[in-house]
Motif scaffolding. Structure first.
Motif, PDB file in Angstrom:
ATOM      1  N   SER A   1       0.941  -1.180  -0.064  1.00  0.00           N
ATOM      2  CA  SER A   1       0.048   0.217   0.509  1.00  0.00           C
ATOM      3  C   SER A   1       0.528   1.814   0.207  1.00  0.00           C
ATOM      4  CB  SER A   1      -0.623  -0.229   1.451  1.00  0.00           C
ATOM      5  OG  SER A   1       0.459  -0.080   2.213  1.00  0.00           O
ATOM      6  N   LYS A   2       0.435   2.120  -0.137  1.00  0.00           N
ATOM      7  CA  LYS A   2       1.132   3.886  -0.190  1.00  0.00           C
ATOM      8  C   LYS A   2       0.899   4.539   1.049  1.00  0.00           C
ATOM      9  CE  LYS A   2       3.292   2.845  -4.230  1.00  0.00           C
ATOM     10  NZ  LYS A   2       4.057   3.299  -3.921  1.00  0.00           N
ATOM     11  N   GLY A   3       1.162   5.110   1.656  1.00  0.00           N
ATOM     12  CA  GLY A   3       0.503   6.039   2.546  1.00  0.00           C
ATOM     13  C   GLY A   3       1.388   7.094   2.362  1.00  0.00           C
ATOM     14  N   GLY A   4       0.586   8.872   3.286  1.00  0.00           N
ATOM     15  CA  GLY A   4       1.088   9.766   3.164  1.00  0.00           C
ATOM     16  C   GLY A   4       0.736  10.155   3.912  1.00  0.00           C
ATOM     17  N   PHE A   5       1.539  10.822   5.112  1.00  0.00           N
ATOM     18  CA  PHE A   5       1.428  11.734   6.244  1.00  0.00           C
ATOM     19  C   PHE A   5       1.328  13.435   5.609  1.00  0.00           C
ATOM     20  CE2 PHE A   5       2.962  13.746   9.599  1.00  0.00           C
ATOM     21  CZ  PHE A   5       2.851  12.992  10.657  1.00  0.00           C
ATOM     22  N   VAL A   6       0.003  13.876   6.215  1.00  0.00           N
ATOM     23  CA  VAL A   6      -0.915  14.850   6.284  1.00  0.00           C
ATOM     24  C   VAL A   6      -0.891  16.108   7.459  1.00  0.00           C
ATOM     25  CG1 VAL A   6      -1.375  14.205   3.917  1.00  0.00           C
ATOM     26  CG2 VAL A   6      -3.511  14.297   6.054  1.00  0.00           C
ATOM     27  N   MET A   7      -0.709  17.411   7.078  1.00  0.00           N
ATOM     28  CA  MET A   7      -0.729  18.112   8.604  1.00  0.00           C
ATOM     29  C   MET A   7      -1.377  19.232   8.015  1.00  0.00           C
ATOM     30  SD  MET A   7       2.378  19.435  11.082  1.00  0.00           S
ATOM     31  CE  MET A   7       2.979  21.027  10.046  1.00  0.00           C
ATOM     32  N   ALA A   8      -1.997  20.071   8.650  1.00  0.00           N
ATOM     33  CA  ALA A   8      -2.641  21.645   8.647  1.00  0.00           C
ATOM     34  C   ALA A   8      -1.639  22.462   8.972  1.00  0.00           C
ATOM     35  CB  ALA A   8      -3.591  21.963   9.119  1.00  0.00           C
ATOM     36  N   ASN A   9      -1.359  23.186   7.639  1.00  0.00           N
ATOM     37  CA  ASN A   9      -0.505  24.277   7.615  1.00  0.00           C
ATOM     38  C   ASN A   9      -0.563  25.546   9.468  1.00  0.00           C
ATOM     39  OD1 ASN A   9       1.306  27.213   7.265  1.00  0.00           O
ATOM     40  ND2 ASN A   9       2.078  26.089   5.470  1.00  0.00           N
ATOM     41  N   GLU A  10       0.652  26.114   9.855  1.00  0.00           N
ATOM     42  CA  GLU A  10      -0.013  26.288  10.981  1.00  0.00           C
ATOM     43  C   GLU A  10      -0.573  27.901   9.835  1.00  0.00           C
ATOM     44  OE1 GLU A  10       2.502  26.796  14.552  1.00  0.00           O
ATOM     45  OE2 GLU A  10       3.898  25.514  13.049  1.00  0.00           O
ATOM     46  N   ALA A  11       0.210  28.314   9.270  1.00  0.00           N
ATOM     47  CA  ALA A  11      -0.224  29.593   8.495  1.00  0.00           C
ATOM     48  C   ALA A  11      -1.735  29.510   8.040  1.00  0.00           C
ATOM     49  CB  ALA A  11       1.069  30.413   7.890  1.00  0.00           C
ATOM     50  N   ASN A  12      -1.907  29.428   7.809  1.00  0.00           N
ATOM     51  CA  ASN A  12      -3.128  28.948   6.711  1.00  0.00           C
ATOM     52  C   ASN A  12      -4.201  28.510   6.747  1.00  0.00           C
ATOM     53  OD1 ASN A  12      -1.832  27.599   5.196  1.00  0.00           O
ATOM     54  ND2 ASN A  12      -1.301  28.289   3.278  1.00  0.00           N
ATOM     55  N   ASN A  13      -3.886  26.879   7.355  1.00  0.00           N
ATOM     56  CA  ASN A  13      -4.948  26.290   7.927  1.00  0.00           C
ATOM     57  C   ASN A  13      -4.981  24.973   6.909  1.00  0.00           C
ATOM     58  OD1 ASN A  13      -5.277  25.591  10.161  1.00  0.00           O
ATOM     59  ND2 ASN A  13      -7.330  26.202  10.179  1.00  0.00           N
ATOM     60  N   ARG A  14      -4.597  24.970   5.928  1.00  0.00           N
ATOM     61  CA  ARG A  14      -4.220  24.165   4.359  1.00  0.00           C
ATOM     62  C   ARG A  14      -3.464  23.006   5.106  1.00  0.00           C
ATOM     63  NH1 ARG A  14      -2.719  28.028  -0.827  1.00  0.00           N
ATOM     64  NH2 ARG A  14      -4.447  29.230  -0.538  1.00  0.00           N
ATOM     65  N   VAL A  15      -4.473  21.770   4.257  1.00  0.00           N
ATOM     66  CA  VAL A  15      -3.501  20.557   4.599  1.00  0.00           C
ATOM     67  C   VAL A  15      -2.608  20.142   3.836  1.00  0.00           C
ATOM     68  CG1 VAL A  15      -3.553  18.602   4.014  1.00  0.00           C
ATOM     69  CG2 VAL A  15      -5.799  19.482   4.709  1.00  0.00           C
TER      70      VAL A  15
END
Length: 104
Positions: free
Chosen positions: A53-67
């Protein structure tokens, strides 16, 4: 679990390794990150199987809340059926690319 030159065995050890790796590489991500899995395939061979499988680690950007994607990886799993239940025997994690962070 094995990857990035490290390995761990058992739930407690795997959890500690992930906390160390994620906390060290992405210290500002706690409470704002999640992990996606996609393109899963499983090949059965009796009471054993191989999964990829493939995986992606994502996070909301502190400055603009974009993933933002922070890391992409491929997971190669050896599975075994014991007493009618499937269990992980081994998981190899191959880091595909660290994704460049977007500038705010």
């Amino acid at each position: 679990v094995a990857g990035a030159g490290t390995s761990a065995k058992g739930g407690t050890a795997v959890g500690a390794l992930l906390e160390k790796l994620i906390g060290g590489n992405f210290p500002n991500s706690k409470g704002r990150n999640f992990h996606l899995y996609f393109n899963e395939t499983i090949e059965l061979q009796g009471d054993t199987a191989t999964g990829i499988s493939k995986g992606g680690f994502v996070m909301a950007n502190e400055a603009n809340n974009r993933v933002e994607f922070l890391q992409l990886a491929t997971y190669v799993d050896d599975l075994v059926r014991e007493d009618g239940r499937w269990k992980f025997k081994r998981r190899m994690i191959q880091g595909n690319i660290p994704v460049p962070r977007a500038t705010p």
